[in-house]
Design a protein around this motif. Sequence first.
Motif, PDB file in Angstrom:
ATOM      1  N   GLY A  94      49.888  15.325  64.769  1.00  0.00           N
ATOM      2  CA  GLY A  94      48.756  14.853  65.187  1.00  0.00           C
ATOM      3  C   GLY A  94      48.406  13.450  64.176  1.00  0.00           C
ATOM      4  N   GLY A  95      49.134  13.117  63.315  1.00  0.00           N
ATOM      5  CA  GLY A  95      48.966  12.103  62.637  1.00  0.00           C
ATOM      6  C   GLY A  95      47.562  12.136  61.912  1.00  0.00           C
ATOM      7  N   LYS A  96      47.188  13.358  61.547  1.00  0.00           N
ATOM      8  CA  LYS A  96      45.857  13.640  60.481  1.00  0.00           C
ATOM      9  C   LYS A  96      46.125  14.333  59.591  1.00  0.00           C
ATOM     10  CE  LYS A  96      42.953  12.971  64.849  1.00  0.00           C
ATOM     11  NZ  LYS A  96      42.182  13.379  65.633  1.00  0.00           N
ATOM     12  N   GLY A  97      45.191  14.492  58.493  1.00  0.00           N
ATOM     13  CA  GLY A  97      45.236  15.499  57.520  1.00  0.00           C
ATOM     14  C   GLY A  97      46.138  15.025  56.515  1.00  0.00           C
ATOM     15  N   ASN A  98      46.375  16.046  55.387  1.00  0.00           N
ATOM     16  CA  ASN A  98      47.338  15.578  54.329  1.00  0.00           C
ATOM     17  C   ASN A  98      48.275  16.745  54.229  1.00  0.00           C
ATOM     18  OD1 ASN A  98      48.528  15.530  51.779  1.00  0.00           O
ATOM     19  ND2 ASN A  98      46.412  14.626  50.920  1.00  0.00           N
ATOM     20  N   PRO A  99      49.552  16.276  54.432  1.00  0.00           N
ATOM     21  CA  PRO A  99      50.590  17.345  54.460  1.00  0.00           C
ATOM     22  C   PRO A  99      51.078  17.835  53.274  1.00  0.00           C
ATOM     23  CG  PRO A  99      51.468  14.976  54.905  1.00  0.00           C
ATOM     24  CD  PRO A  99      50.058  14.725  55.084  1.00  0.00           C
ATOM     25  N   ILE A 100      50.627  17.081  52.105  1.00  0.00           N
ATOM     26  CA  ILE A 100      50.935  17.715  50.869  1.00  0.00           C
ATOM     27  C   ILE A 100      49.953  18.851  50.313  1.00  0.00           C
ATOM     28  CG2 ILE A 100      50.948  17.003  48.391  1.00  0.00           C
ATOM     29  CD1 ILE A 100      52.981  15.438  50.437  1.00  0.00           C
ATOM     30  N   LEU A 101      48.677  18.748  50.838  1.00  0.00           N
ATOM     31  CA  LEU A 101      48.163  19.923  50.689  1.00  0.00           C
ATOM     32  C   LEU A 101      48.741  21.194  51.108  1.00  0.00           C
ATOM     33  CD1 LEU A 101      44.311  18.594  51.591  1.00  0.00           C
ATOM     34  CD2 LEU A 101      45.365  19.234  49.077  1.00  0.00           C
ATOM     35  N   GLU A 102      49.322  20.973  52.373  1.00  0.00           N
ATOM     36  CA  GLU A 102      49.791  22.368  52.964  1.00  0.00           C
ATOM     37  C   GLU A 102      51.262  22.679  52.126  1.00  0.00           C
ATOM     38  OE1 GLU A 102      50.681  25.778  55.191  1.00  0.00           O
ATOM     39  OE2 GLU A 102      48.740  24.426  54.986  1.00  0.00           O
ATOM     40  N   ILE A 103      51.899  21.651  51.852  1.00  0.00           N
ATOM     41  CA  ILE A 103      53.039  22.205  50.754  1.00  0.00           C
ATOM     42  C   ILE A 103      52.556  22.798  49.744  1.00  0.00           C
ATOM     43  CG2 ILE A 103      54.666  20.994  49.322  1.00  0.00           C
ATOM     44  CD1 ILE A 103      55.070  18.782  51.158  1.00  0.00           C
ATOM     45  N   TYR A 104      51.724  22.398  48.941  1.00  0.00           N
ATOM     46  CA  TYR A 104      51.238  23.126  47.760  1.00  0.00           C
ATOM     47  C   TYR A 104      50.797  24.650  48.184  1.00  0.00           C
ATOM     48  CZ  TYR A 104      51.604  19.375  44.694  1.00  0.00           C
ATOM     49  OH  TYR A 104      52.094  18.636  43.652  1.00  0.00           O
ATOM     50  N   ARG A 105      49.978  25.002  49.197  1.00  0.00           N
ATOM     51  CA  ARG A 105      49.678  26.230  49.706  1.00  0.00           C
ATOM     52  C   ARG A 105      50.893  26.968  50.025  1.00  0.00           C
ATOM     53  NH1 ARG A 105      46.128  23.080  53.287  1.00  0.00           N
ATOM     54  NH2 ARG A 105      44.039  22.792  52.091  1.00  0.00           N
ATOM     55  N   ARG A 106      52.087  26.251  50.816  1.00  0.00           N
ATOM     56  CA  ARG A 106      53.107  27.159  51.006  1.00  0.00           C
ATOM     57  C   ARG A 106      54.044  27.495  49.628  1.00  0.00           C
ATOM     58  NH1 ARG A 106      54.430  23.306  55.257  1.00  0.00           N
ATOM     59  NH2 ARG A 106      55.980  22.340  53.880  1.00  0.00           N
ATOM     60  N   PHE A 107      53.852  26.784  48.466  1.00  0.00           N
ATOM     61  CA  PHE A 107      54.495  26.985  47.284  1.00  0.00           C
ATOM     62  C   PHE A 107      54.126  28.620  46.806  1.00  0.00           C
ATOM     63  CE2 PHE A 107      54.531  22.380  45.470  1.00  0.00           C
ATOM     64  CZ  PHE A 107      55.818  22.136  46.228  1.00  0.00           C
ATOM     65  N   VAL A 108      53.024  28.772  47.322  1.00  0.00           N
ATOM     66  CA  VAL A 108      52.232  30.342  46.823  1.00  0.00           C
ATOM     67  C   VAL A 108      52.953  31.434  47.868  1.00  0.00           C
ATOM     68  CG1 VAL A 108      50.001  31.669  46.548  1.00  0.00           C
ATOM     69  CG2 VAL A 108      50.443  29.060  46.101  1.00  0.00           C
ATOM     70  N   THR A 109      53.101  30.960  49.119  1.00  0.00           N
ATOM     71  CA  THR A 109      53.660  32.046  49.916  1.00  0.00           C
ATOM     72  C   THR A 109      54.938  32.379  50.707  1.00  0.00           C
ATOM     73  OG1 THR A 109      52.268  30.837  51.780  1.00  0.00           O
ATOM     74  CG2 THR A 109      50.933  32.433  50.459  1.00  0.00           C
ATOM     75  N   ASP A 110      55.645  30.606  50.407  1.00  0.00           N
ATOM     76  CA  ASP A 110      56.822  30.730  51.261  1.00  0.00           C
ATOM     77  C   ASP A 110      57.894  31.531  50.483  1.00  0.00           C
ATOM     78  OD1 ASP A 110      58.813  29.187  52.811  1.00  0.00           O
ATOM     79  OD2 ASP A 110      59.581  29.022  51.012  1.00  0.00           O
ATOM     80  N   SER A 111      58.795  32.234  51.354  1.00  0.00           N
ATOM     81  CA  SER A 111      59.607  33.314  50.668  1.00  0.00           C
ATOM     82  C   SER A 111      60.650  32.619  49.560  1.00  0.00           C
ATOM     83  CB  SER A 111      60.349  33.984  51.801  1.00  0.00           C
ATOM     84  OG  SER A 111      61.077  33.227  52.542  1.00  0.00           O
ATOM     85  N   GLN A 112      61.274  31.638  50.288  1.00  0.00           N
ATOM     86  CA  GLN A 112      62.177  30.792  49.354  1.00  0.00           C
ATOM     87  C   GLN A 112      61.300  30.231  47.928  1.00  0.00           C
ATOM     88  OE1 GLN A 112      63.751  26.764  50.620  1.00  0.00           O
ATOM     89  NE2 GLN A 112      65.910  27.462  49.818  1.00  0.00           N
ATOM     90  N   ALA A 113      60.336  29.606  47.997  1.00  0.00           N
ATOM     91  CA  ALA A 113      59.538  29.162  47.040  1.00  0.00           C
ATOM     92  C   ALA A 113      59.245  30.438  46.036  1.00  0.00           C
ATOM     93  CB  ALA A 113      58.174  28.591  47.225  1.00  0.00           C
ATOM     94  N   LEU A 114      58.735  31.467  46.730  1.00  0.00           N
ATOM     95  CA  LEU A 114      58.549  32.690  45.640  1.00  0.00           C
ATOM     96  C   LEU A 114      59.844  33.012  44.765  1.00  0.00           C
ATOM     97  CD1 LEU A 114      56.290  34.797  47.972  1.00  0.00           C
ATOM     98  CD2 LEU A 114      55.720  33.799  45.632  1.00  0.00           C
ATOM     99  N   ALA A 115      61.088  33.102  45.736  1.00  0.00           N
ATOM    100  CA  ALA A 115      62.240  33.389  45.055  1.00  0.00           C
ATOM    101  C   ALA A 115      62.603  32.513  44.098  1.00  0.00           C
ATOM    102  CB  ALA A 115      63.440  33.507  46.188  1.00  0.00           C
ATOM    103  N   ALA A 116      62.441  31.263  44.135  1.00  0.00           N
ATOM    104  CA  ALA A 116      62.653  30.345  43.035  1.00  0.00           C
ATOM    105  C   ALA A 116      61.881  30.613  41.740  1.00  0.00           C
ATOM    106  CB  ALA A 116      62.555  29.057  43.655  1.00  0.00           C
ATOM    107  N   TYR A 117      60.489  30.470  42.113  1.00  0.00           N
ATOM    108  CA  TYR A 117      59.738  30.734  40.979  1.00  0.00           C
ATOM    109  C   TYR A 117      59.948  32.182  40.250  1.00  0.00           C
ATOM    110  CZ  TYR A 117      57.654  26.388  42.778  1.00  0.00           C
ATOM    111  OH  TYR A 117      57.493  25.051  43.109  1.00  0.00           O
ATOM    112  N   ARG A 118      60.335  33.177  40.877  1.00  0.00           N
ATOM    113  CA  ARG A 118      60.553  34.354  40.259  1.00  0.00           C
ATOM    114  C   ARG A 118      62.059  34.039  39.594  1.00  0.00           C
ATOM    115  NH1 ARG A 118      60.347  36.917  46.112  1.00  0.00           N
ATOM    116  NH2 ARG A 118      58.297  37.660  46.084  1.00  0.00           N
ATOM    117  N   GLY A 119      62.956  33.462  40.090  1.00  0.00           N
ATOM    118  CA  GLY A 119      64.079  33.218  39.197  1.00  0.00           C
ATOM    119  C   GLY A 119      63.739  32.299  38.046  1.00  0.00           C
ATOM    120  N   LEU A 120      62.759  31.359  38.032  1.00  0.00           N
ATOM    121  CA  LEU A 120      62.569  30.560  36.851  1.00  0.00           C
ATOM    122  C   LEU A 120      61.968  31.674  35.719  1.00  0.00           C
ATOM    123  CD1 LEU A 120      61.866  27.850  35.201  1.00  0.00           C
ATOM    124  CD2 LEU A 120      59.839  27.934  36.385  1.00  0.00           C
TER     125      LEU A 120
END
Length: 258
Positions: A103-129
């Motif tokens: 829709g060309g609205k909103g801020n996509p970066i805010l959603e990226i940061y929220r996904r860092f918390v819950t996305d399975s791949q992100a969680l696996a990466a931060y667990r790995g770190l």
Amino acid sequence: MKKQLEARLNMRELGGFISADGRQVKEGVLFRSGELHGLTAAEAAYVESLGLAAVCDLRTEEKSSSKPNPELKGVRLVSLPVIGGEFSLSEMPRLLQQWKDEGGKGNPILEIYRRFVTDSQALAAYRGLMQVLLQAEGRPVLWNCTLGKDRTGFAAAVVLLALGVPEAAIAADYMRTGENRREANEAILRQASAFLNDESHLELVRTVLAVREEYIQAAFDKIRRVHGTAEAYLRDGIGLTEPQLKQLRDRYLEPAAC
């Protein structure tokens, strides 16, 4: 060399932050950075002199393959890809199309940061770190992504939360990236202006490149909504046990300077 790499690669360490128990993060053991591809011989020698046990690469496998981190003597290279936060001018058509589809609205970066918390791949990466830090037994570790802003910034937040550093101090470190990236971002915007005529598209580029406290706060808010507390997130999301948290704090914290 330290100031040169901070200005060019957004490379810096996390020493000196005070934890909730009054200890401080040790100097010279926790490093964050943008991509290390293209280091000069002198820069590579400096990075080797840090005594790193490992470099954790949070970039996608495609980006890591096309612009690999350099082989550093005695340093283990660990790939921990996180989807989201990847940016280059060549990827602008895809980002613009995604933005239009939404829709060309909103801020996509805010959603990226929220996904860092819950996305399975992100969680696996931060667990790995965190596992790499435990395995390093107090030796220095560096983690990086492309700009050293989003995936790396959230990684720094996870590490500092595990060490008991308050959110306000973590957000202050996150905002340092804005000054470090200023000249590089201005150069990207000049390049983008050459082929993007729509002001709304240029504004999207500015949004993607920006360093705003609301970004890291979006991740903190998501942690609270999903887990209630940072402690619960570290336990249930990142999988750190109390003994492991104690190990990390004993190895990477020291008595605060008087």
